[in-house]
Design a protein around this motif. Structure first.
Motif, mmCIF file in Angstrom:
data_model
loop_
_atom_site.group_PDB
_atom_site.id
_atom_site.type_symbol
_atom_site.label_atom_id
_atom_site.label_comp_id
_atom_site.label_asym_id
_atom_site.label_seq_id
_atom_site.Cartn_x
_atom_site.Cartn_y
_atom_site.Cartn_z
ATOM 1 N N ILE A 1 0.851 -1.236 -0.045
ATOM 2 C CA ILE A 1 -0.093 0.018 -0.042
ATOM 3 C C ILE A 1 0.750 1.166 0.108
ATOM 4 C CG2 ILE A 1 -1.703 1.365 1.082
ATOM 5 C CD1 ILE A 1 -2.626 -1.276 2.476
ATOM 6 N N GLU B 1 0.864 4.928 0.389
ATOM 7 C CA GLU B 1 -0.061 6.083 0.987
ATOM 8 C C GLU B 1 0.388 7.321 0.510
ATOM 9 O OE1 GLU B 1 -1.394 5.477 5.716
ATOM 10 O OE2 GLU B 1 0.542 5.660 5.118
ATOM 11 N N TYR C 1 -4.628 6.263 6.156
ATOM 12 C CA TYR C 1 -5.275 5.665 4.928
ATOM 13 C C TYR C 1 -4.937 3.951 4.845
ATOM 14 C CZ TYR C 1 -7.156 10.031 3.678
ATOM 15 O OH TYR C 1 -7.727 11.035 3.529
ATOM 16 N N PHE D 1 -7.603 0.801 4.575
ATOM 17 C CA PHE D 1 -7.526 -0.316 3.328
ATOM 18 C C PHE D 1 -7.292 -1.686 4.072
ATOM 19 C CE2 PHE D 1 -6.973 3.271 0.286
ATOM 20 C CZ PHE D 1 -7.655 2.445 -0.584
ATOM 21 N N THR E 1 -3.163 4.821 -2.744
ATOM 22 C CA THR E 1 -4.172 5.699 -2.201
ATOM 23 C C THR E 1 -4.706 6.844 -2.752
ATOM 24 O OG1 THR E 1 -3.155 6.716 -0.498
ATOM 25 C CG2 THR E 1 -3.564 4.453 -0.098
ATOM 26 N N HIS F 1 -14.295 5.734 -3.240
ATOM 27 C CA HIS F 1 -13.168 5.285 -1.918
ATOM 28 C C HIS F 1 -13.983 4.049 -1.248
ATOM 29 C CE1 HIS F 1 -10.380 8.439 -1.448
ATOM 30 N NE2 HIS F 1 -11.276 9.258 -1.764
ATOM 31 N N GLU G 1 -12.612 2.141 0.785
ATOM 32 C CA GLU G 1 -11.910 2.104 2.206
ATOM 33 C C GLU G 1 -12.928 2.864 3.009
ATOM 34 O OE1 GLU G 1 -9.759 5.639 0.633
ATOM 35 O OE2 GLU G 1 -10.825 3.988 -0.103
#
Length: 242
Positions: free
Chosen positions: A7, A9, A24, A28, A64, A185, A187
């Motif tokens: 991920i 960020e 973030y 996720f 992200t 989004h 997430e």
């Protein structure tokens, strides 16, 4: 077999939201923990200059959302562009959400810019344009939480449109079996979206703010998109479902 996801960020949470939502990357991780394909995650904040060492290998890289503009020329964004282009040229799978969705479109030959439609906030509904086999469970349309004032206005030449709306015509796209991106989004949860709306109320204006708040009465399908993403990543791996 467990998927390994990196991920990347591209932002940090506002200070008043950190205690409740952490980051973030954590949002996720919580999202993907609810879908059926086993995966583990390593988070690197590229805004702060953190990237995986060359010795690390991943099944996919997820970019992200961010309050930054995907078309800006900040040094950290230029560094991220170069990194993602290298990953793409190596054949790695890449996932993009919001800022990531826009940045990858720009990087691969499309266009992203400040949207004439203005801010998109709250819960938004999209039409499904194409339903490949990895889009399981299948849905007739898609609802996601959104927060953006930029949009992809032209897809890369080799991209396939996955979802769209009148407000956001290029809401999701895929490039072969390598890139999958969403403007919305998955997430986000309703409480986080409401917190963002409250913080931005004055900037948004009362009409957009009230419409956004009212739209939060509707459910969203972030969990569905999370499963799609992991099925997309798992395609072609021995023993993994599609």
């Amino acid at each position: 077999m467990t998927l390994r996801i990196c991920i990347l960020e591209t932002d940090v949470l506002r200070p008043e939201l950190v205690d409740q939502y952490q980051s973030y990357g954590k949002m996720f991780e919580q999202l993907f923990s609810r879908q059926p394909i086993a995966a583990e995650f390593v988070v690197y904040n590229v805004l702060e200059g953190s990237y995986p060492p060359d010795s690390e290998s991943f099944d996919a890289y997820l970019v992200t959302g961010s309050k930054a503009d995907s078309f800006a020329n900040d040094p950290w964004i230029e560094t991220l562009r170069a990194y993602l282009l290298e990953r793409y040229q190596r054949g790695d799978k890449i996932l993009g959400v919001c800022f990531g969705h826009q940045l990858l479109a720009l990087l691969l030959g499309g266009k992203a810019e400040r949207a004439a439609q203005g801010w998109g906030v709250g819960t938004h509904n999209y039409r499904i344009a194409e339903q490949p086999e990895w889009m399981t469970p299948a849905v007739d349309d898609l609802t996601l939480l959104i927060s953006h004032q930029d949009q992809v206005t032209a897809l890369p030449e080799n991209a396939r449109l996955i979802a769209s709306s009148d407000f956001c015509p290029h809401a999701a796209y895929a490039i072969e079996d390598q890139v999958l991106c969403f403007q919305g989004h998955p997430e986000f949860i309703h409480d986080y979206s409401r917190a963002l709306l409250d913080i931005r109320q004055q900037h948004l204006g009362e009409q957009i703010y009230q419409q956004g708040v009212a739209s939060l009465d509707r459910d969203h399908q972030g969990d569905v998109v999370a499963e799609w993403m992991m099925r997309f990543v798992a395609r072609g791996r021995t023993g993994e479902p599609v």
